[in-house]
Structure formats: C-alpha cells, structure tokens
Design a protein around this motif. Structure first.
Motif, PDB file in Angstrom:
ATOM      1  N   ARG A  92       0.862  -1.179   0.000  1.00 43.38           N
ATOM      2  CA  ARG A  92       0.000   0.000   0.000  1.00 43.38           C
ATOM      3  C   ARG A  92       0.899   1.229   0.000  1.00 43.38           C
ATOM      4  O   ARG A  92       1.698   1.426   0.909  1.00 43.38           O
ATOM      5  CB  ARG A  92      -0.878  -0.014   1.250  1.00 43.38           C
ATOM      6  CG  ARG A  92      -1.736   1.201   1.400  1.00 43.38           C
ATOM      7  CD  ARG A  92      -2.628   1.203   2.632  1.00 43.38           C
ATOM      8  NE  ARG A  92      -2.542   0.041   3.484  1.00 43.38           N
ATOM      9  CZ  ARG A  92      -2.369   0.108   4.809  1.00 43.38           C
ATOM     10  NH1 ARG A  92      -2.220   1.271   5.410  1.00 43.38           N
ATOM     11  NH2 ARG A  92      -2.336  -0.989   5.531  1.00 43.38           N
ATOM     12  N   VAL A  93       0.787   2.076  -1.029  1.00 36.47           N
ATOM     13  CA  VAL A  93       1.659   3.247  -1.144  1.00 36.47           C
ATOM     14  C   VAL A  93       1.175   4.355  -0.218  1.00 36.47           C
ATOM     15  O   VAL A  93       0.001   4.713  -0.199  1.00 36.47           O
ATOM     16  CB  VAL A  93       1.718   3.757  -2.598  1.00 36.47           C
ATOM     17  CG1 VAL A  93       2.606   4.995  -2.695  1.00 36.47           C
ATOM     18  CG2 VAL A  93       2.237   2.667  -3.522  1.00 36.47           C
ATOM     19  N   LEU A  94       2.123   4.860   0.543  1.00 37.89           N
ATOM     20  CA  LEU A  94       1.862   5.949   1.486  1.00 37.89           C
ATOM     21  C   LEU A  94       3.041   6.917   1.400  1.00 37.89           C
ATOM     22  O   LEU A  94       4.201   6.502   1.442  1.00 37.89           O
ATOM     23  CB  LEU A  94       1.757   5.379   2.911  1.00 37.89           C
ATOM     24  CG  LEU A  94       1.677   6.363   4.052  1.00 37.89           C
ATOM     25  CD1 LEU A  94       0.286   6.994   4.091  1.00 37.89           C
ATOM     26  CD2 LEU A  94       1.970   5.670   5.369  1.00 37.89           C
ATOM     27  N   ARG A  95       2.741   8.204   1.262  1.00 39.62           N
ATOM     28  CA  ARG A  95       3.786   9.236   1.281  1.00 39.62           C
ATOM     29  C   ARG A  95       3.936   9.711   2.715  1.00 39.62           C
ATOM     30  O   ARG A  95       3.005  10.249   3.297  1.00 39.62           O
ATOM     31  CB  ARG A  95       3.428  10.402   0.366  1.00 39.62           C
ATOM     32  CG  ARG A  95       3.210  10.029  -1.093  1.00 39.62           C
ATOM     33  CD  ARG A  95       4.519   9.710  -1.777  1.00 39.62           C
ATOM     34  NE  ARG A  95       4.311   9.363  -3.166  1.00 39.62           N
ATOM     35  CZ  ARG A  95       4.957   9.927  -4.168  1.00 39.62           C
ATOM     36  NH1 ARG A  95       5.859  10.858  -3.931  1.00 39.62           N
ATOM     37  NH2 ARG A  95       4.734   9.542  -5.393  1.00 39.62           N
ATOM     38  N   ASN A  96       5.117   9.516   3.285  1.00 35.31           N
ATOM     39  CA  ASN A  96       5.347   9.783   4.706  1.00 35.31           C
ATOM     40  C   ASN A  96       6.342  10.932   4.876  1.00 35.31           C
ATOM     41  O   ASN A  96       7.539  10.761   4.658  1.00 35.31           O
ATOM     42  CB  ASN A  96       5.881   8.518   5.379  1.00 35.31           C
ATOM     43  CG  ASN A  96       6.108   8.684   6.861  1.00 35.31           C
ATOM     44  OD1 ASN A  96       5.844   9.731   7.438  1.00 35.31           O
ATOM     45  ND2 ASN A  96       6.625   7.644   7.473  1.00 35.31           N
ATOM     46  N   PRO A  97       5.883  12.108   5.325  1.00 37.79           N
ATOM     47  CA  PRO A  97       6.805  13.222   5.563  1.00 37.79           C
ATOM     48  C   PRO A  97       7.528  13.101   6.895  1.00 37.79           C
ATOM     49  O   PRO A  97       8.488  13.824   7.147  1.00 37.79           O
ATOM     50  CB  PRO A  97       5.884  14.449   5.559  1.00 37.79           C
ATOM     51  CG  PRO A  97       4.564  13.913   6.018  1.00 37.79           C
ATOM     52  CD  PRO A  97       4.484  12.487   5.488  1.00 37.79           C
ATOM     53  N   GLY A  98       7.093  12.178   7.756  1.00 36.91           N
ATOM     54  CA  GLY A  98       7.677  12.042   9.091  1.00 36.91           C
ATOM     55  C   GLY A  98       8.635  10.871   9.178  1.00 36.91           C
ATOM     56  O   GLY A  98       9.279  10.487   8.216  1.00 36.91           O
TER      57      GLY A  98
END
Length: 192
Positions: A63-69
């Motif tokens: 599952r693609v997730l963009r994580n800034p943290g």
C-alpha cells in the motif's frame, strides 16, 4: 606503525584487509540503495492511487503511502530534522569506514548507509522537494507500520550493530575473548 615510525607485520596485514572491508561496505550500501530505489519507482508507477494488494491476506499488504515524518508516521512536522539526521548518518558511516577491518561491521554499516541514502533521496527529490520530500512507504504490516526497503535495511543494520557491540566486536576486527581480554585476532574460522 610502531614508535619508531616503521610498519609492523600487523599493520601491513591490516591495511589491505581494511580496503576490502570498505569495498564490502560500499557494495552492500549500493545494493541496498538500488533495491530500495527500484522498489519505490515500481510501486509508485504500478500501485499508487490503487487499492492495497494483499501479500499475506490483510496481514501483509503493499500500500503506497507518502510519509513526511519518521517511522509510524511520527514527527510529520520535522521533515527537515529527519533529512539532517540522514545526512549525519552518511557522514558518521563515512568517518567510521576509515577504521573498518571487520566484515560483519561492513555489512551492518553498509545496510545503514544504503537505507539512509534511500530515504535521503526521497527527502531531497520527492514532492514537495528540497529537504521536505515525503518518503515512499509501501510495505504495510497490520497493526505495526507501513515501511519501505530502506527502513528495513536501516533496521537490520541497526540490529546487527547492537549484536556486534554486545558481542564486543570492534570495527578493526578485534573482539573480547572469554574473561573480557582484548584480542586483535578474529575468532577462529573468520578473517579480519
């Protein structure tokens, strides 16, 4: 070198071994980096914007997730800090490489370096860019986290570092023998 400035047999033996270990560190780092980069390019192209793909039921999904943290979605407002930490890891590993004569340490540091570079690439090049890019995560373990292969490389490298430190193995290939005494020679069956 001894006190008179001449090379000893041990120094001559260690110098070439150290170079080989740095090459191993760089090979492991490059492999970890390229696998991470390739996997991120593939999942963004094929999976982003689509429903999760079950690998092992709903226990393990892609599952693609963009994580800034950071891991577990913590610290989303601190993206620049995580970028600077990744740069710091790269600098520290580069400095430690000068003392490196141990194969296991080369693998551990190579995994750490490759993973740090993989996530650093995202921080620098992915939207919104600069030092604030979001890392592409895609390996979702139910009830745990969504990670990427760089995160796994960092985790495994960190675990190996803890094990090596616990066992008393040094970067130079020396280690503690029973009774706590230092040994410049590696354990039987292993080269420095």
């Amino acid at each position: 070198m001894n006190d008179e400035g001449t090379r000893t047999v041990t120094d001559d033996h260690r110098a070439p071994a150290g170079r080989r270990r740095v090459a191993l560190l760089l090979a492991v780092a490059a492999l970890a980096y390229l696998i991470d980069l390739g996997s991120k390019l593939l999942v963004v192209a094929r999976l982003e914007g689509r429903a999760p793909v079950g690998v092992i039921g709903d226990w393990l999904e892609l599952r693609v997730l963009r994580n800034p943290g950071a891991a577990f979605g913590m610290g989303e407002a601190m993206t620049v800090v995580f970028t600077l930490i990744a740069v710091g890891v790269v600098v520290v590993v580069a400095r430690l490489a000068r003392k490196l004569h141990s194969g296991p340490w080369a693998v551990a540091l190579g995994l750490l370096l490759g993973g740090a570079l993989g996530n650093l690439t995202d921080r620098l090049l992915r939207a919104p860019g600069g030092l604030r890019g979001a890392v592409v995560d895609f390996i979702a373990v139910r009830g745990f986290s969504v990670m990427n292969l760089a995160d796994w490389a960092i985790s495994v490298g960190g675990f190996l570092i803890v094990v090596l430190a616990f066992l008393g193995r040094e970067l130079d290939g020396s280690g503690r023998r029973d009774g706590g005494e230092e040994s410049a020679a590696p354990p039987a069956g292993e080269t420095a």
